[in-house]
Design an enzyme around this catalytic site. Structure first.
Site, short mmCIF file in Angstrom:
data_model
loop_
_atom_site.label_atom_id
_atom_site.label_comp_id
_atom_site.label_asym_id
_atom_site.label_seq_id
_atom_site.Cartn_x
_atom_site.Cartn_y
_atom_site.Cartn_z
N CYS A 80 1.05 -1.29 0.03
CA CYS A 80 -0.02 0.08 0.09
C CYS A 80 0.89 1.33 -0.07
CB CYS A 80 -0.86 0.17 1.12
SG CYS A 80 -2.36 1.03 0.97
N HIS A 171 -3.29 -5.39 1.93
CA HIS A 171 -2.65 -5.76 3.04
C HIS A 171 -2.70 -7.17 3.49
CE1 HIS A 171 -2.15 -1.30 3.85
NE2 HIS A 171 -3.29 -1.32 3.19
N GLU A 173 -0.80 -8.43 5.44
CA GLU A 173 -0.52 -8.49 6.89
C GLU A 173 -1.72 -7.97 7.77
OE1 GLU A 173 -0.01 -5.94 4.72
OE2 GLU A 173 -0.31 -4.01 5.63
#
Lengths: 190, 299
Positions: A80, A171, A173
């Site tokens: 991002c 994302h 994560e």
């Protein structure tokens, strides 16, 4: 020795990347100062605000060391805000960039927060779909000749790779799925 | 919302996710496009669009409401970072207007005059995420069970005095630690006392932290204040009057951003604090009349 992965820790979702790396048994090191880049086997540039991260990197003398490391081929996973920072250029604005990836990125391309979304994506190199979380996400507007597109939303590239730099609009994560971190560490993808 | 192409908007993950991206950053109160640009250039991760900063709300008195939509739109057009805006506690129509304007986060805020003395906004049906203030764990968890996606302390806004924000983060931290040591029965008892679902209490006990991002807010006026709140475990910092009521806003804003990133390095905090001029003039909270204490609004 397990590889030493740095996470650029000036601002953003550093903790979530640390958890993802922990799951892979990788040792993690926060990077906020130029000397902390030394001896790294890879670098993660997290999600966050790219203007904030870029300006802090500029003020604390990290811009040029990071540019040099990327130009040198340091394996880098950029999510991002990270994708914006490693872009060669962005469509609008004059914020500091690191470069390293021959793409033009459009910030907030999918819209503001009300347009933020999640969806399953097909990712080249993964055998089943990956759940992508897109937050005020950028997309890749133009792709250089050496850059491979690994995932798209509609016809817009949202995950690209060139050499050992992998950049994503979304994302990984923020999910419990470490497959993209693993794919990057193994040097794969496509 | 579920769209035909498989894209889901307004989910809990997406709402909480934006707050995750703000971690380690500073969110600054601004009243116009020019201040918004100064904040963005200094490295703010987001700006809060307001009609008046809290110090002026205190000084001017009267009813404090949501900012004029024209002002919010002006600020949204001036910067690329996320724009937040405040609605009054319980004023779900102001919240709907802010959502319609497309702000990135709504702060249901005690800094404005409360519109409902019994009900906070039911935040689940909104696509736009909410941040709410909390003085202790119970208050924070009540806001989460109403659908808030981010929590902040409820320090006395507009005073330049950090003491209340410190009290709130210390209370939340010690109450979370206590939860972890409790039996199932004691946790259930706590959940009843806090008036929240027991599942939420158990989630906090096992995580050892709130399941959402928790920022400091209220009374933060200097780089050292910001670093202190980070050292106490906050994920980031809101600064209200502290920037544009100081003598050099751009320098102050940049210094607070830098101190928030390097909160654990007093050398950096010392260096960025040099030559900043005067901070905002503070206000001793003990001198406030009970009715002037904003943190007591909400429950």
């Amino acid at each position: 020795m397990p590889p030493a992965i740095g996470v650029l820790a000036l601002q953003g979702d550093v903790r979530e990347h640390r958890v993802a790396l922990d799951r892979l048994g990788v040792s993690y090191r926060p990077v906020r100062r130029p000397e902390e880049l030394e001896g790294l086997d890879g670098l993660v540039i997290p999600g966050g605000e790219s203007t904030t991260i870029g300006r802090l990197a500029e003020r604390f003398g990290l811009l040029n060391p990071l540019r040099a490391a990327l130009a040198d081929g340091l394996p880098t996973l950029a999510t991002c805000a990270g994708m914006i920072l490693v872009a060669g250029a962005i469509v609008e604005g004059d914020q500091p960039l690191l470069g390293g990836l021959d793409v033009v990125v459009r910030r907030n391309a999918f819209g503001r927060q009300n347009e933020s979304f999640e969806m399953d994506l097909d990712v080249k190199g993964l055998d089943r779909p990956f759940h992508g979380v897109f937050i005020r996400a950028p997309w890749v507007e133009k792709v250089g000749s050496e850059v491979e597109v690994l995932a798209r939303v509609g016809d817009r590239p949202v995950m690209v790779r060139s050499g050992r730099i992998v950049a994503l609009s979304f994302h990984p994560e923020l999910t419990d799925d470490s497959r993209i971190h693993r794919l990057w560490m193994e040097g794969g993808g496509g | 919302m579920d769209q035909s192409n498989g894209m889901k908007t307004g989910t809990e993950l997406v709402k909480r996710g934006l707050a995750d991206m703000l971690k380690g950053g500073v969110i600054m109160d601004v009243v116009d496009a020019e201040q918004a640009r100064i904040a963005e250039d200094a490295g703010a991760v987001a700006v809060m669009a307001l009609e008046r900063v809290p110090a002026d709300i205190r000084k001017d008195g009267g009813v404090a409401r949501m900012a004029n939509p024209a002002k919010v739109t002006e600020i949204m057009g001036a910067v690329t970072v996320p724009v937040m805006a405040k609605c009054r506690i319980g004023h779900f129509l102001e919240a709907r207007v802010l959502e319609e304007l497309g702000v990135d986060y709504i702060d249901e805020s005690e800094v404005l005059t409360p519109a409902d003395e019994e009900n906070h906004v039911d935040k689940w049906p909104f696509t736009t995420p909410f941040v709410c203030g909390a003085r202790d764990l119970g208050e924070g968890l009540r806001r989460l069970s109403e659908g808030a996606a981010m929590i902040r302390t409820k320090g006395e806004a507009g005073t330049g005095n950090v003491v209340e924000a410190v009290r709130h983060i210390r209370a939340i931290t010690s109450q979370m630690e206590a939860l972890a040591d409790m039996t199932d029965e004691e946790q259930a008892d706590q959940a009843r006392k806090m008036r929240v679902p027991v599942e939420l209490v158990k989630e906090v006990a096992s995580l050892g932290r709130l399941p959402v991002v928790n920022f400091a807010a209220g009374g933060i006026a200097t780089p050292s204040d910001a670093a202190l709140m980070m050292a106490l475990g906050c994920d980031g910092v809101f600064v209200g009057s502290g920037i544009f009521k100081s003598s050099q806003p751009a320098a102050y804003a940049a210094a607070i951003v830098e101190a928030t990133t390097f909160w654990d390095s007093p050398g950096v905090v010392a260096k960025v604090s040099r030559g900043l001029g005067e901070p905002m003039r503070g206000k001793e909270i003990g001198t406030l009349e009970p009715a002037e204490r904003l943190a007591a609004r909400g429950w």
